[in-house]
Design a protein around this motif. Structure first.
Motif, PDB file in Angstrom:
ATOM      1  N   THR A  95       0.855  -1.189   0.000  1.00 16.90           N
ATOM      2  CA  THR A  95       0.000   0.000   0.000  1.00 16.90           C
ATOM      3  C   THR A  95       0.887   1.232   0.000  1.00 16.90           C
ATOM      4  O   THR A  95       2.016   1.192   0.488  1.00 16.90           O
ATOM      5  CB  THR A  95      -0.913   0.033   1.239  1.00 16.90           C
ATOM      6  OG1 THR A  95      -1.789   1.176   1.144  1.00 16.90           O
ATOM      7  CG2 THR A  95      -0.130   0.152   2.543  1.00 16.90           C
ATOM      8  N   ASP A  96       0.409   2.305  -0.572  1.00 15.19           N
ATOM      9  CA  ASP A  96       1.101   3.587  -0.393  1.00 15.19           C
ATOM     10  C   ASP A  96       0.172   4.600   0.268  1.00 15.19           C
ATOM     11  O   ASP A  96       0.418   5.802   0.233  1.00 15.19           O
ATOM     12  CB  ASP A  96       1.674   4.118  -1.712  1.00 15.19           C
ATOM     13  CG  ASP A  96       0.614   4.178  -2.799  1.00 15.19           C
ATOM     14  OD1 ASP A  96      -0.576   3.973  -2.484  1.00 15.19           O
ATOM     15  OD2 ASP A  96       0.968   4.430  -3.970  1.00 15.19           O
ATOM     16  N   SER A  97      -0.890   4.087   0.878  1.00 13.59           N
ATOM     17  CA  SER A  97      -1.834   4.970   1.567  1.00 13.59           C
ATOM     18  C   SER A  97      -1.253   5.429   2.902  1.00 13.59           C
ATOM     19  O   SER A  97      -0.894   4.618   3.756  1.00 13.59           O
ATOM     20  CB  SER A  97      -3.153   4.221   1.806  1.00 13.59           C
ATOM     21  OG  SER A  97      -3.816   4.741   2.938  1.00 13.59           O
ATOM     22  N   THR A  98      -1.153   6.735   3.077  1.00 11.03           N
ATOM     23  CA  THR A  98      -0.673   7.287   4.341  1.00 11.03           C
ATOM     24  C   THR A  98      -1.548   6.825   5.501  1.00 11.03           C
ATOM     25  O   THR A  98      -1.046   6.508   6.582  1.00 11.03           O
ATOM     26  CB  THR A  98      -0.702   8.836   4.287  1.00 11.03           C
ATOM     27  OG1 THR A  98      -0.003   9.252   3.121  1.00 11.03           O
ATOM     28  CG2 THR A  98      -0.042   9.442   5.513  1.00 11.03           C
ATOM     29  N   ASP A  99      -2.852   6.769   5.276  1.00  8.94           N
ATOM     30  CA  ASP A  99      -3.767   6.312   6.323  1.00  8.94           C
ATOM     31  C   ASP A  99      -3.365   4.921   6.814  1.00  8.94           C
ATOM     32  O   ASP A  99      -3.309   4.655   8.010  1.00  8.94           O
ATOM     33  CB  ASP A  99      -5.204   6.245   5.786  1.00  8.94           C
ATOM     34  CG  ASP A  99      -5.798   7.632   5.553  1.00  8.94           C
ATOM     35  OD1 ASP A  99      -5.594   8.505   6.408  1.00  8.94           O
ATOM     36  OD2 ASP A  99      -6.456   7.822   4.519  1.00  8.94           O
TER      37      ASP A  99
END
Lengths: 247, 247
Positions: free
Chosen positions: A168-172
């Motif tokens: 994932t590259d989602s900051t969340d």
């Protein structure tokens, strides 16, 4: 807030009754909220499944236990193919939907009580739809793998889907991994609950693991990972057989 | 909980950037939570609109002000047809998406500040997508209708969509109407906020009214309901012109 244990079952029942495809709403304990799966996922027919799921289900053999059966899409398919299928879910609403859809043997039972089945009852344990997650955490996974060993035959196979949380590259999501590390949890150990209209489900842990993490969990149990079926990132499915060294 | 003013804009931006159709998540102040519109609604092209919206937009004339423009679907259509269109939204994220999609005149401005436009600036006020709701409540509606009168021409038309809140058999909604009556609000006055991942929008009132309630609100203002376009229940669109008796 009206808290119920079965927001999940209510949304499946509503989809079944209204014949409309909706998406379930999932809340994580960092207040992240999102639709948990694509609309109508729980009711997809075989033709609409991912090729990974189609490949995986072809490994089913003998007596099948479907854990976390949802609306019964995998069990109904196997039942139609002539398999002896038992399906369990801790959601009474989900089990009722399975029964209404024609599943002969669907029981309200949480995975923790899988040892209520007699020894050597099943040849295949189905945990598709990311249901490796139902193991909850690493220690619980080892405990449950032990229980699953007792209720299965020597040649049994677990077919378990999960998601590699690191793809994932989602900051969340990356910040949630860090929060988990800080509180001594596995990064992909998601504390979540289902919300459906005014119904609020109970919090529970759902575990996403990398292949390496899964290997570490399964090591020194009665089980051994035989193969991984790579799906569309971050999804994959593990084929887990009995470990001859541990029997 | 990370509170932001623009959860709404964030979800529009995410849909625009990822080119995927998702559904926004709306929370009501009785903890009812649901997807607020069908996935991808804000980005639908004219061909995919409801026949009601197609009928309604055909009444647009002259200089158009689109209030609560979202991702700009109505404004972009009218701009392509050669109309002089101004679009406003109180969401900076929404306005940015409109600009990225090629809308020439999109401005961050809440409906409350519509009187910042010069007198006689517009011939059509567009409030589609249930945006009669942006009036918030009955008193505010009258105030805003007065402001709208000042910035429009004598022959101006308001094209405003809403939903008849009484066309429901949902216990959740009927109980919410009752809660509203008890606290002196209109039954269809929805206090809600948008949630997107960890972003939590501000609470605001969004007003659904029956045709009779809309008549009562518009009465004794500078406006007069000319016609209703019936949509698929519970949706309908009102055509509201200037009231010659009040000018």
């Amino acid at each position: 807030m009206k808290v119920t244990e079965d927001a999940y079952g209510q949304q499946l029942q509503a989809q079944y009754q209204s014949q409309t495809a909706t998406a379930e709403i999932i809340e994580r304990d960092d207040n992240y909220i999102d639709t948990g799966s694509k609309a109508g996922l729980y009711f997809l027919e075989y033709e609409q499944w991912s090729s990974t799921e189609k490949q995986a289900v072809a490994f089913a053999k003998g007596r099948v236990l479907d854990i976390g059966c949802g609306a019964g899409r995998h069990s109904l398919y196997l039942q139609r193919k002539g398999f002896d299928v038992t399906a369990i879910d801790n959601s009474p609403g989900a089990v009722e939907v399975c029964q209404l859809r024609g599943l002969k043997n669907a029981i309200v039972r949480p995975i923790a009580k899988v040892d209520e089945f007699a020894p050597n009852s099943f040849d295949t344990i189905l945990m598709l739809g990311n249901n490796f997650g139902l193991f909850g955490d690493s220690n619980n996974a080892k405990l449950l793998l032990e229980k699953l060993s007792r209720v299965t035959s020597p040649e049994a196979l677990i077919i378990a889907g999960t998601r590699n949380p690191y793809q994932t590259d989602s900051t969340d999501h990356l910040e949630y991994h860090e929060l988990n590390r800080q509180r001594g949890r596995m990064p992909g150990q998601i504390r979540m609950r289902v919300r459906y209209r005014r119904a609020v489900g109970e919090w529970f842990d759902y575990l996403f693991v990398s292949p390496e993490e899964m290997e570490a969990i399964v090591a020194k149990t009665a089980w051994k990972i035989k193969d991984f079926i790579e799906g569309e990132e971050p999804d994959y499915i593990a084929l887990i057989g009995k470990n001859p060294d541990m029997v």
